[in-house]
Design a protein around this motif. Sequence first.
Motif, PDB file in Angstrom:
ATOM      1  N   UNK A 253       8.805  89.265  13.480  1.00  0.00           N
ATOM      2  CA  UNK A 253       7.808  88.283  13.020  1.00  0.00           C
ATOM      3  C   UNK A 253       8.313  86.850  12.950  1.00  0.00           C
ATOM      4  N   UNK A 254       9.650  86.628  12.976  1.00  0.00           N
ATOM      5  CA  UNK A 254      10.160  85.248  12.982  1.00  0.00           C
ATOM      6  C   UNK A 254       9.768  84.492  14.241  1.00  0.00           C
ATOM      7  N   UNK A 255       9.321  85.212  15.274  1.00  0.00           N
ATOM      8  CA  UNK A 255       8.898  84.561  16.517  1.00  0.00           C
ATOM      9  C   UNK A 255       7.526  83.951  16.304  1.00  0.00           C
TER      10      UNK A 255
ATOM     11  N   UNK B 185      14.802  85.753  16.208  1.00  0.00           N
ATOM     12  CA  UNK B 185      13.665  86.657  16.365  1.00  0.00           C
ATOM     13  C   UNK B 185      13.852  87.648  17.510  1.00  0.00           C
ATOM     14  N   UNK B 186      14.682  87.318  18.463  1.00  0.00           N
ATOM     15  CA  UNK B 186      14.879  88.207  19.608  1.00  0.00           C
ATOM     16  C   UNK B 186      15.704  89.415  19.191  1.00  0.00           C
ATOM     17  N   UNK B 187      15.172  90.603  19.440  1.00  0.00           N
ATOM     18  CA  UNK B 187      15.848  91.835  19.025  1.00  0.00           C
ATOM     19  C   UNK B 187      16.828  92.274  20.112  1.00  0.00           C
ATOM     20  N   UNK B 188      17.868  91.493  20.273  1.00  0.00           N
ATOM     21  CA  UNK B 188      18.906  91.808  21.262  1.00  0.00           C
ATOM     22  C   UNK B 188      19.735  92.993  20.775  1.00  0.00           C
ATOM     23  N   UNK B 189      20.634  93.477  21.624  1.00  0.00           N
ATOM     24  CA  UNK B 189      21.490  94.589  21.184  1.00  0.00           C
ATOM     25  C   UNK B 189      22.423  94.163  20.054  1.00  0.00           C
TER      26      UNK B 189
END
Length: 400
Positions: A315-317, A334-338
């Motif tokens: 949701x931070x995006x 916000x990006x759910x990277x590894x």
Amino acid sequence: MDLSPRQRRALAAISDTFAPGGDGVPSASALGVPEAIAEAIDHNPREAERKQLGLLLTAWDSKLMTAVGGGGYGRFSALPADRREAVLLSWADSNLKERRGAFHQLRRAVLVHYYALPGSNGGTSPVWDAMGYPGPLGPREDAPPKPLRPLRPDGPTTLECDVVVVGSGAGGGTATGVLAAAGLSVVVVEAGDYYDDEDFDGGELDGLRRMYLNAGGMASDDGSLGIAAGACLGGGTVINYTTSFPTPERVREEWAATGVPDFAGEPYEQSTQAVMERLGVNAEHSAPAARDRVMERGLRELGWHVEPIVRNVSPQCDQGVDCGRCGFGCRRGAKRSTTKTWIQDACDAGTRILVRTKVAKVVGEAGAARGVEARTRDGRSVRITARGVVSAAGSLHTPA
């Protein structure tokens, strides 16, 4: 790369042909593009390619090279702009892939630096002013501290584990999280460095040099197609644009037909769902822009399929001022990277990470992989013994 006066003159003439400036905007050479390209070349680990470019620039401004390109019997740097353009276009349209490749790589190098270089003392570039681009946002002052703590060898190091994972992107990061969750001891080896929210400033040139393979200078064999590949902890998941489509059914069927039937089976479907859930893939943060709304209206009137893009973001995006700079790391986290998901899970379970460490070879015993030998960027040797090795260094380096 130290340019000789002759090489610098050639590169300046080439740069100014691609980006001559005008209407108050300086040319590429006036902005310092040749020097920036020379600095970028140092990020290419292949000495043969660096030497090849040096030889090309040395020969470029000769009368013979100009004549071969259809520019007449004179030096390239002395030609008027239209004839310099004609010479470069002869390279672009050549029947020889080497000449076409040289054209495309020179074009990319000049234009990337022309539009991405900041102004003097790191200020706003006059090119940015002409485009109305305000420049990078800078790092967030309220960015949280980095949660991961990679190992920093201060001498020759030997480690033991169940599994050593080479690479930390979409493949390696996910494998690390799953293996650690199963209770295995895991060591991750990543050639790039570790960057997180406090490091991301939205700057294109700085982002390319820090987080992309060969500073973004990778290309296909003939040089006609640029290749973007991540070169940091988290790999491509740190710099991608978060689009997270599950594998289409027709593609899975094609893969299964090559001899791997599991691609079309239920376990693959379950694995996909597990990954999408951990990455938080959703369609709630894909509001269409004005141009997209026009396309959406047209598609619906034609009766064609249209739906929001699904993305692995939290949701931070907010799709606000930060949006569009995903290729240089997400300042908002916000990006759910590894690094935010699978690798964080693994580290919480005791996984150890090495960054700035390049694997030189896989150690084999009795026909089985039993570890790796590596070296840190500052020259420390690292040997890791393991029961198994996962090679996940991306589509470019895993085969090699």
